[in-house]
Design a protein around this motif. Structure first.
Motif, short mmCIF file in Angstrom:
data_model
loop_
_atom_site.label_atom_id
_atom_site.label_comp_id
_atom_site.label_asym_id
_atom_site.label_seq_id
_atom_site.Cartn_x
_atom_site.Cartn_y
_atom_site.Cartn_z
N ASN A 1 91.75 63.69 29.37
CA ASN A 1 92.03 64.13 28.01
C ASN A 1 91.03 63.57 27.01
OD1 ASN A 1 94.28 65.72 28.58
ND2 ASN A 1 95.63 63.94 28.64
N SER A 2 90.40 62.46 27.35
CA SER A 2 89.46 61.84 26.42
C SER A 2 88.03 62.33 26.61
CB SER A 2 89.50 60.31 26.58
OG SER A 2 89.14 59.95 27.90
N LEU A 3 87.78 63.23 27.60
CA LEU A 3 86.43 63.72 27.84
C LEU A 3 86.04 64.75 26.78
CD1 LEU A 3 86.43 64.22 31.73
CD2 LEU A 3 85.39 62.35 30.42
N VAL A 4 84.80 64.68 26.34
CA VAL A 4 84.26 65.65 25.37
C VAL A 4 82.88 66.06 25.84
CG1 VAL A 4 85.58 64.80 23.39
CG2 VAL A 4 83.34 63.79 23.92
N ALA A 5 82.43 67.23 25.39
CA ALA A 5 81.10 67.72 25.73
C ALA A 5 80.08 67.05 24.82
CB ALA A 5 81.04 69.23 25.59
N ALA B 1 79.86 74.51 24.49
CA ALA B 1 80.22 73.52 25.51
C ALA B 1 80.25 74.16 26.90
CB ALA B 1 81.58 72.92 25.18
N GLN B 2 80.78 75.39 27.00
CA GLN B 2 80.80 76.07 28.28
C GLN B 2 79.39 76.42 28.76
OE1 GLN B 2 83.15 79.62 28.26
NE2 GLN B 2 83.02 79.93 30.49
N SER B 3 78.53 76.84 27.86
CA SER B 3 77.15 77.15 28.22
C SER B 3 76.43 75.90 28.70
CB SER B 3 76.43 77.76 27.01
OG SER B 3 75.07 77.99 27.31
N ALA B 4 76.68 74.77 28.03
CA ALA B 4 76.05 73.52 28.45
C ALA B 4 76.53 73.09 29.84
CB ALA B 4 76.34 72.42 27.43
N ALA B 5 77.80 73.31 30.11
CA ALA B 5 78.34 72.94 31.42
C ALA B 5 77.71 73.80 32.52
CB ALA B 5 79.85 73.11 31.42
N MET B 6 77.54 75.10 32.27
CA MET B 6 76.91 75.97 33.27
C MET B 6 75.45 75.59 33.48
SD MET B 6 78.55 79.69 32.25
CE MET B 6 77.63 80.48 33.56
N GLY C 1 68.42 65.66 22.08
CA GLY C 1 67.67 65.03 21.00
C GLY C 1 67.57 63.52 21.17
N ARG C 2 67.13 62.86 20.12
CA ARG C 2 67.00 61.40 20.15
C ARG C 2 68.36 60.74 20.12
NH1 ARG C 2 62.77 59.40 15.78
NH2 ARG C 2 63.33 57.45 16.87
N ILE C 3 69.33 61.40 19.47
CA ILE C 3 70.68 60.84 19.35
C ILE C 3 71.66 61.87 19.92
CG2 ILE C 3 72.45 59.96 17.78
CD1 ILE C 3 70.23 59.24 15.84
N GLY C 4 72.56 61.41 20.76
CA GLY C 4 73.56 62.30 21.32
C GLY C 4 74.57 62.75 20.27
N ARG C 5 75.06 63.93 20.47
CA ARG C 5 76.05 64.48 19.55
C ARG C 5 77.18 65.14 20.33
NH1 ARG C 5 75.95 70.04 18.75
NH2 ARG C 5 74.25 71.12 19.84
N VAL C 6 78.36 65.21 19.73
CA VAL C 6 79.53 65.86 20.32
C VAL C 6 79.46 67.36 20.05
CG1 VAL C 6 82.05 65.98 20.35
CG2 VAL C 6 80.91 63.77 20.05
N ILE C 7 79.65 68.16 21.09
CA ILE C 7 79.62 69.63 20.95
C ILE C 7 81.03 70.09 20.61
CG2 ILE C 7 79.13 71.81 22.11
CD1 ILE C 7 77.20 70.35 23.93
#
Length: 583
Positions: free
Chosen positions: A420-424, A441-446, A429-435
């Motif tokens: 439940n705590s997982l996020v995409a 998010a689905q496109s990134a997973a594929m 980039g230089r700094i990670g960001r939450v999708i």
């Protein structure tokens, strides 16, 4: 001690109060002996005339003890022998008296009593006791000779065979259905449960087979089979395909209303007309029927209705005086003829058979018919099943979907805290960001999945494995369920027919004409087509192509996955792989 036992005791003992046991030689242990008589000889003489099944006891009466001692003619006092049957009868009477004196027992299940019965169980209200044999009684129509058949409630032994001829012995309860047994075999064989597995009743000597309906009892079907018959475990994608694509199974020119010549059934009311018992649809058309006792075939016009299969004695007339009943639906089962030309000299390859339930498998009891094409055969056989089982088939079709919905409903909330705590996340980039966008998010997973697969291929190719790229691409597909190796064109047709003949049913095999190429065998509109997969090279790397190099794939797994998502040059997408498992 009740009165019956007291009377029995007084009758047997009379007025005797003192018992004197006998020794092994017949002499008494009493000290009263007459000097002129020999009790030993007298007792032996009496024992020779005594009944072998009697109880004998020797007693002495105190009031006549002196007479016994003084009178030389008297001797020892002995009682009369009492038979064992009389003792048993008295014991039964005593048991009945004890039972009748018991109080009435309230029935804990009054709703199971008939209206005329009392909700109180008394010993007199119970039926006379019969020895329980612990067996189920099955109707007389389920046995070959028409007699009543008994099936034990204890677990039964059933032998199931797979496509490779190997058998597996399974112990099942007497009330297990075909669906439950398929679920058990799927679990034991570690197969993918896609609700398309079926249990097949196969008769090799007759060349007949049929798929058991999901609600049929396996033990009951086994009791009606011959000794040479067997159960097969295989895929059948066409079992409920007519609920999803009814127009494919029921051509418009073959379906009509009874007693009406020119009125057809609208496509929207097609399935409803078969499931509703109040409607009277029928299947009509020409078929070949084998004459009883002969090898000749005759082409006649036939009608399939709820009441049975009829043939017209005058052209295509529907008048009752021109219709002749060939088979009853309720008392018969429909089978596919797998070796029609070999066993029955059939005019076409699209044969089926109507076999009565009471038949012992004799040819004179079978109604063997042939359709002109595969679509016509599927129409006749599917309509027969709908007329015979009706709404039960629809319930069988809906049960897996309801079970799947129920499982997903209960399994959705059951997630761990870490899930439940997982996020995409995006780390491009230089700094990670939450999708936050679900589509992104689905496109990134594929994309991550494709990248992982490419990296795995590079790792395998870059390792110290003796397989280089060309050798790897030529063997990586061997473990796939849809790959069947070196089988003939006819064998691929047989497998496609056995597993349903539905759109998108496919398999891959090695080409017989070119050993370095492969063949994709695909079913579309109940016709089987073959597409050759040729190897090609580009920049020193080997590829496989289905369209003369327009679309290239590194291996057959990639090719199959592409055409499962895209139709390309094929008439339809690849949907159902032909699967053969070993039990």
């Amino acid at each position: 001690m009740n009165s019956s036992l007291e009377s029995l005791y007084s009758t047997c003992s009379g007025h005797q109060t003192e018992s004197t046991p006998l020794l092994h030689n017949g002499q008494s242990t009493s000290s009263h002996h007459h000097p002129h008589h020999h009790p030993h000889t007298q007792l032996n003489h009496q024992r020779q005339g005594q009944h072998p099944h009697s109880l004998c006891q020797v007693t002495s009466d105190p009031s006549s003890s002196s007479a016994l001692a003084d009178s030389p003619q008297t001797g020892l006092r002995r009682s009369q022998p009492m038979h064992i049957l009389a003792v048993r009868r008295l014991q039964e009477e005593e048991q009945q008296l004890r039972t009748s004196s018991l109080p009435a027992i309230p029935n804990p299940f009054p709703e199971l009593c008939s209206p005329a019965s009392s909700p109180v169980l008394s010993p007199g209200s119970l039926p006379p006791g019969e020895p329980s044999n612990g067996k189920y009684i099955i109707s007389s129509s389920d046995r070959l000779d028409g007699t009543r058949c008994e099936l034990s409630t204890y677990p039964q032994i059933v032998k199931i065979f797979s496509e490779d001829g190997m058998g597996k012995v399974v112990e099942i309860p007497a009330d297990m259905t075909a669906r439950d047994l398929c679920q058990l075999l799927v679990y034991k064989s570690h197969c993918v449960d896609d609700n398309s597995w079926a249990l097949v009743e196969h008769h090799p000597l007759l060349g007949l087979e049929r798929c058991l309906e999901d609600h049929e009892l396996v033990v009951q079907v086994q009791a009606s089979m011959n000794s040479d018959s067997r159960f097969l475990f295989r895929k059948n994608y066409a079992k409920y395909e007519f609920f999803r694509n009814p127009l494919t199974f029921f051509p418009e020119h073959m379906v009509a209303w009874c007693q009406e010549t020119n009125r057809t059934i609208p496509p929207s009311q097609l399935l409803q007309s078969f499931l509703a018992t109040s409607s009277c649809p029928e299947i009509q058309g020409h078929m070949y029927v084998k004459e009883v006792g002969r090898k000749s075939w005759k082409k006649v016009y036939m009608f399939l209705r709820r009441s049975g299969l009829y043939c017209s004695t005058k052209g295509s007339s529907k008048e009752p005086r021109h219709l002749q009943l060939l088979a009853d639906i309720e008392e018969s089962n429909i089978f596919t003829v797998v070796t029609g030309k070999k066993h029955h000299s059939a005019p076409t390859d699209y044969g089926f058979c109507i076999k009565p339930n009471k038949s012992r498998g004799e040819l004179k009891d079978l109604r063997i018919l042939c359709a002109e094409d595969e679509q016509a055969r599927m129409c006749w056989m599917t309509a027969f099943r709908l007329f015979k089982y009706g709404i039960v088939l629809y319930q069988n079709y809906k049960i897996p979907q309801q079970r799947k919905t129920l499982i997903s409903h209960f399994s959705a909330p059951v997630r761990s805290v870490s899930e439940n705590s997982l996020v995409a996340m995006d780390f491009s980039g230089r700094i990670g960001r939450v999708i936050d966008n679900p589509v992104e998010a689905q496109s990134a997973a594929m994309e991550e999945g494709h990248a992982w697969r490419r990296s795995q291929r590079l790792n395998v190719l870059g390792s110290h494995s003796p397989l280089h790229h060309s050798s790897l691409s030529s063997v990586i597909h061997i473990t796939q369920l849809w790959f069947h190796g070196r089988i003939s064109r006819e064998e691929s047709h047989r497998i496609i027919h056995q597993q349903g003949n539905v759109d998108g049913l496919f398999l891959l095999r090695v080409s017989q004409s070119n050993p370095k190429s492969f063949v994709l065998t695909l079913c579309h509109h109940q016709k089987i087509k073959h597409f050759q997969i040729l190897p090609c090279e580009e920049d020193g790397q080997s590829f496989f192509s289905l369209d003369d190099g327009a679309t290239k794939f590194t291996d057959l797994i990639q090719l199959v996955e592409f055409y499962q998502l895209n139709r390309g040059v094929l008439p339809c997408k690849l949907k159902h792989p032909c699967t053969v498992v070993a039990l």
